[in-house]
Design a protein around this motif. Structure first.
Motif, PDB file in Angstrom:
ATOM      1  N   ASP A   1       0.638  -1.005   0.310  1.00 54.35           N
ATOM      2  CA  ASP A   1      -0.130  -0.138  -0.289  1.00 54.35           C
ATOM      3  C   ASP A   1       1.058   1.250   0.470  1.00 54.35           C
ATOM      4  O   ASP A   1       0.576   2.615  -0.703  1.00 54.35           O
ATOM      5  CB  ASP A   1      -0.643  -0.053   1.019  1.00 54.35           C
ATOM      6  N   ILE A   2       1.909   1.289   0.519  1.00 57.99           N
ATOM      7  CA  ILE A   2       2.455   2.402   0.338  1.00 57.99           C
ATOM      8  C   ILE A   2       3.486   2.489  -0.338  1.00 57.99           C
ATOM      9  O   ILE A   2       3.524   3.507  -0.832  1.00 57.99           O
ATOM     10  CB  ILE A   2       4.131   1.909   1.653  1.00 57.99           C
ATOM     11  N   GLU A   3       3.980   1.250  -1.381  1.00 52.45           N
ATOM     12  CA  GLU A   3       4.595   1.568  -2.737  1.00 52.45           C
ATOM     13  C   GLU A   3       2.912   3.124  -3.591  1.00 52.45           C
ATOM     14  O   GLU A   3       3.267   3.238  -4.426  1.00 52.45           O
ATOM     15  CB  GLU A   3       4.684   0.596  -3.129  1.00 52.45           C
ATOM     16  N   GLU A   4       2.189   1.456  -3.171  1.00 56.97           N
ATOM     17  CA  GLU A   4       1.143   2.549  -4.344  1.00 56.97           C
ATOM     18  C   GLU A   4       0.923   4.035  -3.929  1.00 56.97           C
ATOM     19  O   GLU A   4       0.376   5.126  -5.032  1.00 56.97           O
ATOM     20  CB  GLU A   4      -0.196   1.786  -4.419  1.00 56.97           C
ATOM     21  N   ALA A   5       1.034   3.680  -2.732  1.00 55.37           N
ATOM     22  CA  ALA A   5       0.478   5.978  -2.178  1.00 55.37           C
ATOM     23  C   ALA A   5       2.333   6.914  -2.540  1.00 55.37           C
ATOM     24  O   ALA A   5       1.381   7.957  -2.578  1.00 55.37           O
ATOM     25  CB  ALA A   5       0.821   6.068  -0.428  1.00 55.37           C
ATOM     26  N   LEU A   6       3.446   5.980  -2.349  1.00 60.26           N
ATOM     27  CA  LEU A   6       4.409   6.961  -3.660  1.00 60.26           C
ATOM     28  C   LEU A   6       4.270   6.837  -4.994  1.00 60.26           C
ATOM     29  O   LEU A   6       4.376   8.354  -5.773  1.00 60.26           O
ATOM     30  CB  LEU A   6       5.558   6.392  -2.974  1.00 60.26           C
ATOM     31  N   ASP A   7       4.130   5.706  -5.500  1.00 56.27           N
ATOM     32  CA  ASP A   7       3.496   5.991  -6.672  1.00 56.27           C
ATOM     33  C   ASP A   7       2.689   7.011  -7.596  1.00 56.27           C
ATOM     34  O   ASP A   7       2.535   7.474  -7.910  1.00 56.27           O
ATOM     35  CB  ASP A   7       2.641   4.654  -7.997  1.00 56.27           C
ATOM     36  N   ARG A   8       1.413   7.618  -6.485  1.00 59.36           N
ATOM     37  CA  ARG A   8       0.743   8.278  -6.655  1.00 59.36           C
ATOM     38  C   ARG A   8       0.902   9.594  -6.594  1.00 59.36           C
ATOM     39  O   ARG A   8       0.626  11.328  -6.400  1.00 59.36           O
ATOM     40  CB  ARG A   8      -0.374   8.725  -5.562  1.00 59.36           C
ATOM     41  N   LEU A   9       2.940  10.195  -6.469  1.00 58.36           N
ATOM     42  CA  LEU A   9       3.403  11.569  -6.198  1.00 58.36           C
ATOM     43  C   LEU A   9       2.619  12.342  -7.194  1.00 58.36           C
ATOM     44  O   LEU A   9       3.074  11.625  -8.755  1.00 58.36           O
ATOM     45  CB  LEU A   9       4.905  11.217  -5.562  1.00 58.36           C
ATOM     46  N   GLU A  10       2.965  13.564  -7.575  1.00 54.44           N
ATOM     47  CA  GLU A  10       2.319  14.862  -8.527  1.00 54.44           C
ATOM     48  C   GLU A  10       4.414  14.129  -9.367  1.00 54.44           C
ATOM     49  O   GLU A  10       5.123  15.364  -8.758  1.00 54.44           O
ATOM     50  CB  GLU A  10       2.330  15.847  -8.418  1.00 54.44           C
ATOM     51  N   PRO A  11       4.475  14.269 -10.786  1.00 57.11           N
ATOM     52  CA  PRO A  11       5.403  14.122 -11.179  1.00 57.11           C
ATOM     53  C   PRO A  11       6.372  15.899 -11.089  1.00 57.11           C
ATOM     54  O   PRO A  11       5.061  16.737 -11.142  1.00 57.11           O
ATOM     55  CB  PRO A  11       5.110  13.594 -12.622  1.00 57.11           C
ATOM     56  N   ALA A  12       7.437  16.520 -11.405  1.00 57.33           N
ATOM     57  CA  ALA A  12       7.590  17.694 -11.211  1.00 57.33           C
ATOM     58  C   ALA A  12       8.369  17.028 -13.027  1.00 57.33           C
ATOM     59  O   ALA A  12       8.847  16.768 -12.526  1.00 57.33           O
ATOM     60  CB  ALA A  12       8.188  18.067 -10.498  1.00 57.33           C
ATOM     61  N   ALA A  13       8.390  19.090 -13.221  1.00 56.99           N
ATOM     62  CA  ALA A  13       8.753  19.149 -14.881  1.00 56.99           C
ATOM     63  C   ALA A  13      10.173  19.376 -14.497  1.00 56.99           C
ATOM     64  O   ALA A  13       9.998  20.267 -13.950  1.00 56.99           O
ATOM     65  CB  ALA A  13       8.358  20.334 -15.657  1.00 56.99           C
ATOM     66  N   GLN A  14      11.018  19.200 -15.066  1.00 53.58           N
ATOM     67  CA  GLN A  14      12.559  19.248 -15.506  1.00 53.58           C
ATOM     68  C   GLN A  14      13.433  19.984 -16.442  1.00 53.58           C
ATOM     69  O   GLN A  14      12.095  20.153 -17.488  1.00 53.58           O
ATOM     70  CB  GLN A  14      13.200  17.905 -15.445  1.00 53.58           C
TER      71      GLN A  14
END
Length: 339
Positions: A279-292
């Protein structure tokens, strides 16, 4: 546009001529017979004797062969126009505790008990592989913290290095502060909204040179977001081993891990079993990507195979030119000149 990847290799073109001039002539060790009636012998045999120095026509194939090999070594290529590459995602460092307590087998995976480190490898290996568009790095820490993999788009290699991590490879203690400090050092040059550290541990800081809370303040100043994960079953769930006081899970310093996450704008997670860690792995996957920063690449078509192929054909021709007359001479000797 046509260009050479290593054009400086073409400067070696005069090397054979320099060697011929600078090196002493080869001595066969045999006496040479000098005659003044060479032209009469040539007329009787119907063949022209080879001169001491080969004529330019005899040297030309070897010169051409040398130049073809040099051109191939210089790697000619056809380079296209620069093309933009999509670059969105995060710079994410994964810091994994490999101290002695991570060998404790209180985790379940497919109905069998495995160690805490093995469970992290199984679940976070997939987590690393799925991070398309992110640059991933790996830190292993015990008594000291080591950068096992710098930030890279090669997610498969990072997973392999995670799978190869061994217990106590960085020492038996737990240097959480050093791991955070090393991560800040590696992330501080990256875009401020793309710096993420995921720290996985099952104990309290008892090694290293930096206090975890001090390292967290430094991370907050550098805008590094830290997600902390405390792994290990509860003492009451560990059966007889827990009753005997042999469960390293009681050493988990949740207060410090919570404080580290709060100081940096991250989140603390508690993983008591495989389901919670998933579940923690899935929660981390929902982080918004930041433009580089955007990147550009120029496609290149390698052309070295053409001069290299011509050099191979020319070599075969030269070898045939040398061996075929010798073969004919052998046949003439064997069949009395009828070949």
């Amino acid at each position: 546009m046509f260009e050479f990847a290593w054009p400086w290799l073409l400067l070696l073109a005069p090397l054979p001529w320099l060697l011929r001039v600078l090196l002493p002539p080869a001595d066969s060790g045999e006496a040479a017979l000098k005659v003044s009636f060479l032209s009469e012998l040539e007329g009787l045999s119907g063949r022209r004797a080879r001169a001491n120095l080969p004529a330019w026509r005899q040297q030309a194939p070897f010169v051409l062969l040398w130049l073809l090999l040099l051109v191939a070594a210089a790697r000619p290529e056809w380079v296209g126009d620069p093309l933009p590459l999509p670059a969105s995602g995060r710079d994410l460092l994964l810091a994994v505790d490999v101290s002695g307590s991570m060998a404790y087998s209180d985790m379940q995976w497919q109905d069998e008990e495995i160690s805490r480190l093995e469970l992290v490898k199984k679940l976070f290996g997939d987590f690393v592989e799925d991070r398309r568009g992110d640059r991933i790095g790996l830190i292993l820490f015990g008594s000291r913290a080591y950068l096992q993999s710098p930030l890279t788009f090669d997610r498969h290699t990072v997973r392999v290095w995670l799978d190869e991590a061994l217990i106590n490879i960085a020492g038996p203690q737990t240097a959480i502060g050093d791991a955070i400090g090393l991560a800040v050092k590696r992330l501080r040059q990256r875009p401020a909204d793309a710096r993420v550290l995921v720290l996985i541990t099952d104990g309290a800081n008892n090694g290293g040179q930096i206090d975890p809370r001090t390292a967290a303040r430094l991370a907050a100043d550098e805008k590094v977001k830290i997600y902390t994960i405390g792994i290990g079953s509860d003492p009451r769930q560990s059966g007889i081993m827990g009753m005997l006081g042999l469960n390293p899970g009681v050493d988990l310093d949740e207060a410090t891990l919570i404080d580290i996450a709060e100081q940096t704008g991250g989140t603390y997670f508690r993983a008591r079993n495989a389901e919670e860690l998933s579940d923690i792995e899935e929660a981390l996957d929902r982080l918004e990507p930041a433009a580089q920063l955007p990147t550009r690449a120029r496609p290149a078509l390698a052309l070295y195979c053409w001069p290299l192929g011509l050099a191979l054909l020319l070599s075969l021709g030269l070898v045939g030119n040398i061996l075929w007359p010798q073969h004919l001479q052998t046949l003439r000797s064997k069949f009395g000149g009828r070949a």
